[in-house]
Design an enzyme around this catalytic site. Structure first.
Site, PDB file in Angstrom:
ATOM      1  N   GLU A 131      -8.524   0.571  -3.104  1.00  0.00           N
ATOM      2  CA  GLU A 131      -9.388   0.563  -1.907  1.00  0.00           C
ATOM      3  C   GLU A 131     -10.297   1.764  -1.986  1.00  0.00           C
ATOM      4  O   GLU A 131      -9.826   2.873  -2.272  1.00  0.00           O
ATOM      5  CB  GLU A 131      -8.530   0.750  -0.659  1.00  0.00           C
ATOM      6  CG  GLU A 131      -8.025  -0.501  -0.057  1.00  0.00           C
ATOM      7  CD  GLU A 131      -7.222  -0.172   1.197  1.00  0.00           C
ATOM      8  OE1 GLU A 131      -7.497   0.831   1.883  1.00  0.00           O
ATOM      9  OE2 GLU A 131      -6.297  -0.936   1.469  1.00  0.00           O
ATOM     10  N   ARG A 174      -9.350   8.247  -1.096  1.00  0.00           N
ATOM     11  CA  ARG A 174     -10.352   8.646  -0.106  1.00  0.00           C
ATOM     12  C   ARG A 174     -11.181   9.801  -0.640  1.00  0.00           C
ATOM     13  O   ARG A 174     -10.691  10.598  -1.454  1.00  0.00           O
ATOM     14  CB  ARG A 174      -9.668   9.056   1.213  1.00  0.00           C
ATOM     15  CG  ARG A 174      -8.942   7.902   1.898  1.00  0.00           C
ATOM     16  CD  ARG A 174      -8.391   8.339   3.246  1.00  0.00           C
ATOM     17  NE  ARG A 174      -9.451   8.431   4.226  1.00  0.00           N
ATOM     18  CZ  ARG A 174      -9.681   7.536   5.193  1.00  0.00           C
ATOM     19  NH1 ARG A 174      -8.889   6.488   5.332  1.00  0.00           N
ATOM     20  NH2 ARG A 174     -10.664   7.698   6.033  1.00  0.00           N
ATOM     21  N   ARG A 221      -6.969  12.875   0.992  1.00  0.00           N
ATOM     22  CA  ARG A 221      -5.916  13.321   1.918  1.00  0.00           C
ATOM     23  C   ARG A 221      -4.537  12.786   1.539  1.00  0.00           C
ATOM     24  O   ARG A 221      -3.539  13.351   1.924  1.00  0.00           O
ATOM     25  CB  ARG A 221      -6.258  12.936   3.356  1.00  0.00           C
ATOM     26  CG  ARG A 221      -6.179  11.470   3.632  1.00  0.00           C
ATOM     27  CD  ARG A 221      -6.335  11.199   5.099  1.00  0.00           C
ATOM     28  NE  ARG A 221      -7.696  11.416   5.533  1.00  0.00           N
ATOM     29  CZ  ARG A 221      -8.225  10.798   6.593  1.00  0.00           C
ATOM     30  NH1 ARG A 221      -7.488   9.971   7.322  1.00  0.00           N
ATOM     31  NH2 ARG A 221      -9.463  10.996   6.937  1.00  0.00           N
ATOM     32  N   HIS A 236      -5.536   3.781  -1.739  1.00  0.00           N
ATOM     33  CA  HIS A 236      -6.874   4.094  -1.224  1.00  0.00           C
ATOM     34  C   HIS A 236      -7.187   5.518  -1.642  1.00  0.00           C
ATOM     35  O   HIS A 236      -6.577   6.463  -1.146  1.00  0.00           O
ATOM     36  CB  HIS A 236      -6.855   3.955   0.302  1.00  0.00           C
ATOM     37  CG  HIS A 236      -8.185   4.161   0.955  1.00  0.00           C
ATOM     38  ND1 HIS A 236      -8.389   3.951   2.299  1.00  0.00           N
ATOM     39  CD2 HIS A 236      -9.379   4.559   0.475  1.00  0.00           C
ATOM     40  CE1 HIS A 236      -9.654   4.203   2.604  1.00  0.00           C
ATOM     41  NE2 HIS A 236     -10.274   4.581   1.512  1.00  0.00           N
ATOM     42  N   HIS A 279      -3.869  -4.793   7.665  1.00  0.00           N
ATOM     43  CA  HIS A 279      -4.043  -3.646   8.552  1.00  0.00           C
ATOM     44  C   HIS A 279      -3.212  -3.845   9.814  1.00  0.00           C
ATOM     45  O   HIS A 279      -3.409  -4.793  10.551  1.00  0.00           O
ATOM     46  CB  HIS A 279      -5.501  -3.359   8.933  1.00  0.00           C
ATOM     47  CG  HIS A 279      -5.713  -1.893   9.157  1.00  0.00           C
ATOM     48  ND1 HIS A 279      -5.326  -1.277  10.298  1.00  0.00           N
ATOM     49  CD2 HIS A 279      -6.203  -0.934   8.348  1.00  0.00           C
ATOM     50  CE1 HIS A 279      -5.577   0.017  10.190  1.00  0.00           C
ATOM     51  NE2 HIS A 279      -6.110   0.253   9.016  1.00  0.00           N
ATOM     52  N   ASN A 313       0.857  -1.186   0.000  1.00  0.00           N
ATOM     53  CA  ASN A 313       0.000   0.000   0.000  1.00  0.00           C
ATOM     54  C   ASN A 313       0.903   1.250   0.000  1.00  0.00           C
ATOM     55  O   ASN A 313       1.726   1.421   0.902  1.00  0.00           O
ATOM     56  CB  ASN A 313      -0.889  -0.049   1.251  1.00  0.00           C
ATOM     57  CG  ASN A 313      -1.817   1.129   1.355  1.00  0.00           C
ATOM     58  OD1 ASN A 313      -1.406   2.269   1.148  1.00  0.00           O
ATOM     59  ND2 ASN A 313      -3.069   0.880   1.680  1.00  0.00           N
ATOM     60  N   HIS A 348       1.885   0.819   6.192  1.00  0.00           N
ATOM     61  CA  HIS A 348       2.546   1.695   7.164  1.00  0.00           C
ATOM     62  C   HIS A 348       3.919   1.173   7.619  1.00  0.00           C
ATOM     63  O   HIS A 348       4.904   1.925   7.625  1.00  0.00           O
ATOM     64  CB  HIS A 348       1.643   1.921   8.387  1.00  0.00           C
ATOM     65  CG  HIS A 348       2.222   2.891   9.346  1.00  0.00           C
ATOM     66  ND1 HIS A 348       1.982   4.245   9.266  1.00  0.00           N
ATOM     67  CD2 HIS A 348       3.073   2.722  10.378  1.00  0.00           C
ATOM     68  CE1 HIS A 348       2.675   4.859  10.208  1.00  0.00           C
ATOM     69  NE2 HIS A 348       3.327   3.953  10.905  1.00  0.00           N
ATOM     70  N   GLU A 382     -10.835  -9.660   2.538  1.00  0.00           N
ATOM     71  CA  GLU A 382      -9.609  -9.251   3.219  1.00  0.00           C
ATOM     72  C   GLU A 382      -9.949  -9.181   4.694  1.00  0.00           C
ATOM     73  O   GLU A 382     -10.780  -8.366   5.125  1.00  0.00           O
ATOM     74  CB  GLU A 382      -9.114  -7.886   2.725  1.00  0.00           C
ATOM     75  CG  GLU A 382      -7.823  -7.487   3.450  1.00  0.00           C
ATOM     76  CD  GLU A 382      -7.251  -6.142   3.022  1.00  0.00           C
ATOM     77  OE1 GLU A 382      -7.494  -5.701   1.888  1.00  0.00           O
ATOM     78  OE2 GLU A 382      -6.553  -5.533   3.860  1.00  0.00           O
ATOM     79  N   THR A 389      -8.387   3.410   8.272  1.00  0.00           N
ATOM     80  CA  THR A 389      -9.591   2.583   8.306  1.00  0.00           C
ATOM     81  C   THR A 389      -9.680   1.910   9.672  1.00  0.00           C
ATOM     82  O   THR A 389      -8.743   1.259  10.104  1.00  0.00           O
ATOM     83  CB  THR A 389      -9.517   1.519   7.189  1.00  0.00           C
ATOM     84  OG1 THR A 389      -9.139   2.174   5.980  1.00  0.00           O
ATOM     85  CG2 THR A 389     -10.842   0.831   7.002  1.00  0.00           C
ATOM     86  N   ASP A 426      -0.098   4.462   0.049  1.00  0.00           N
ATOM     87  CA  ASP A 426      -0.774   5.689   0.539  1.00  0.00           C
ATOM     88  C   ASP A 426       0.158   6.605   1.320  1.00  0.00           C
ATOM     89  O   ASP A 426       0.092   7.828   1.194  1.00  0.00           O
ATOM     90  CB  ASP A 426      -1.936   5.335   1.488  1.00  0.00           C
ATOM     91  CG  ASP A 426      -3.075   4.634   0.794  1.00  0.00           C
ATOM     92  OD1 ASP A 426      -3.071   4.529  -0.441  1.00  0.00           O
ATOM     93  OD2 ASP A 426      -3.982   4.170   1.517  1.00  0.00           O
ATOM     94  N   HIS A 427       0.999   6.001   2.176  1.00  0.00           N
ATOM     95  CA  HIS A 427       1.789   6.859   3.063  1.00  0.00           C
ATOM     96  C   HIS A 427       2.924   7.574   2.353  1.00  0.00           C
ATOM     97  O   HIS A 427       3.450   8.560   2.861  1.00  0.00           O
ATOM     98  CB  HIS A 427       2.316   6.070   4.259  1.00  0.00           C
ATOM     99  CG  HIS A 427       1.215   5.776   5.240  1.00  0.00           C
ATOM    100  ND1 HIS A 427       0.153   6.629   5.425  1.00  0.00           N
ATOM    101  CD2 HIS A 427       1.003   4.735   6.065  1.00  0.00           C
ATOM    102  CE1 HIS A 427      -0.662   6.124   6.326  1.00  0.00           C
ATOM    103  NE2 HIS A 427      -0.170   4.959   6.722  1.00  0.00           N
TER     104      HIS A 427
HETATM  105  N1  PXP Z   1      -5.989  -3.099   4.213  1.00  0.00           N
HETATM  106  C1  PXP Z   1      -6.897  -2.091   4.267  1.00  0.00           C
HETATM  107  C2  PXP Z   1      -8.304  -2.378   3.862  1.00  0.00           C
HETATM  108  C3  PXP Z   1      -6.524  -0.798   4.683  1.00  0.00           C
HETATM  109  O1  PXP Z   1      -7.436   0.195   4.733  1.00  0.00           O
HETATM  110  C4  PXP Z   1      -5.173  -0.555   5.010  1.00  0.00           C
HETATM  111  C5  PXP Z   1      -4.746   0.827   5.417  1.00  0.00           C
HETATM  112  O2  PXP Z   1      -4.855   1.692   4.350  1.00  0.00           O
HETATM  113  C6  PXP Z   1      -4.265  -1.629   4.918  1.00  0.00           C
HETATM  114  C7  PXP Z   1      -4.706  -2.891   4.542  1.00  0.00           C
HETATM  115  C8  PXP Z   1      -2.824  -1.457   5.235  1.00  0.00           C
HETATM  116  O3  PXP Z   1      -2.684  -1.164   6.580  1.00  0.00           O
HETATM  117  P1  PXP Z   1      -1.283  -0.680   7.160  1.00  0.00           P
HETATM  118  O4  PXP Z   1      -0.970   0.630   6.514  1.00  0.00           O
HETATM  119  O5  PXP Z   1      -1.537  -0.596   8.626  1.00  0.00           O
HETATM  120  O6  PXP Z   1      -0.289  -1.748   6.777  1.00  0.00           O
END
Ligand code: PXP
Length: 239
Positions: free
Chosen positions: A70, A45, A49, A43, A191, A7, A214, A151, A101, A9-10
């Site tokens: 996502e 959103r 953001r 994701h 997550h 992921n 993350h 998931e 989430t 996103d960060h």
């Molecule tokens: N799965 C879903 C559905 C999520 O919303 C997220 C966070 O965006 C993740 C996995 C990944 O989580 P993390 O960033 O804590 O690894």
């Protein structure tokens, strides 16, 4: 032998903190693939953001493995998904005030709505995954709504404050995985997973893919993005 989907996103979160054009989640996605990731997740959103519409467009053009979008099951996002055609959509709950989430989707409480969303996405050739708590009733509802994948939300396990609590929450995940397997759903998990708490998932061979963001981006600050991804690939591929 499980797969890692990263992921990004960060990476976008850091970019948005400055409002400029780096670091770029699109470049990070390419690096993650070079390091062995077999999927890229973003994701989009409603409040934009972190990931922007431009990121999704470029990721769709450049991701060579599988792109997992996502999103909340709202009209705006459904339209964007049908146009962008990611390989997979993961439906997640979304609240504006949350940091990330916070829980699984309530599929059971909105079966008619989600059945309709699944049908529209599948008509566009997109696989659909439901992000759900390790709750058999939600997993059954995901199947009834036509989902291809569940998931399993591992966030509560990841945040356990004691070993006993972690054991209890992990056994719920194990039971949920068995239910999903019986329902012939494909199974992912994610997550809050990190380089330590993910090791235990080696016991759960039915989980095909891990969605992790993350902890990889955090480790990348110290060791570099490619190495951070490679280390996680090494862990999950032995499951
Ligand atoms: N799965 C879903 C559905 C999520 O919303 C997220 C966070 O965006 C993740 C996995 C990944 O989580 P993390 O960033 O804590 O690894």
């Amino acid at each position: 032998m499980a797969r890692l989907a990263v992921n990004v996103d960060h990476v976008a979160t850091v970019r948005q903190a400055r409002g400029i054009d780096e670091p770029d989640p699109v470049l990070a996605a390419g690096m993650a693939e070079l390091a062995g990731a077999e999927g890229i997740i973003c994701h989009l959103r409603e409040d934009r953001r972190h990931i922007q519409d431009r990121d999704l467009e470029l990721l769709r053009q450049t991701v060579k493995t599988k792109l997992n979008l996502e999103m909340a099951a709202v009209e705006e996002m459904i339209g964007i998904a049908i146009k962008a055609k990611p390989d997979l959509v993961t439906l997640v709950p979304e609240k504006r005030e949350e940091l990330t989430t916070e829980g699984g989707l309530d599929v059971l409480g909105h079966k008619a709505r989600y059945s309709d969303v699944v049908r529209r996405l599948k008509d566009a050739g997109i696989l659909v995954s439901f992000f759900v708590d390790p709750d058999p009733a939600q997993i059954e509802a995901a199947k009834e709504c036509g989902g291809d994948i569940v998931e399993i939300h591992t966030g509560h396990y990841s945040e356990a404050k004691s070993e006993e609590e972690a054991d209890k929450l992990f056994s719920l995940i194990g039971a949920a995985v068995n239910v999903a397997e019986k329902m012939e759903l494909r199974i992912s998990a994610g997550h809050g997973l990190n380089y330590v708490n993910v090791k235990r998932f080696g016991e759960l061979h039915q989980i095909e893919e891990y969605s992790i963001g993350h902890s990889i981006v955090a480790r990348a600050i110290y060791v570099g993005f490619e190495q951070a991804v490679r280390e996680m690939v090494e862990l999950v591929k032995n499951f």
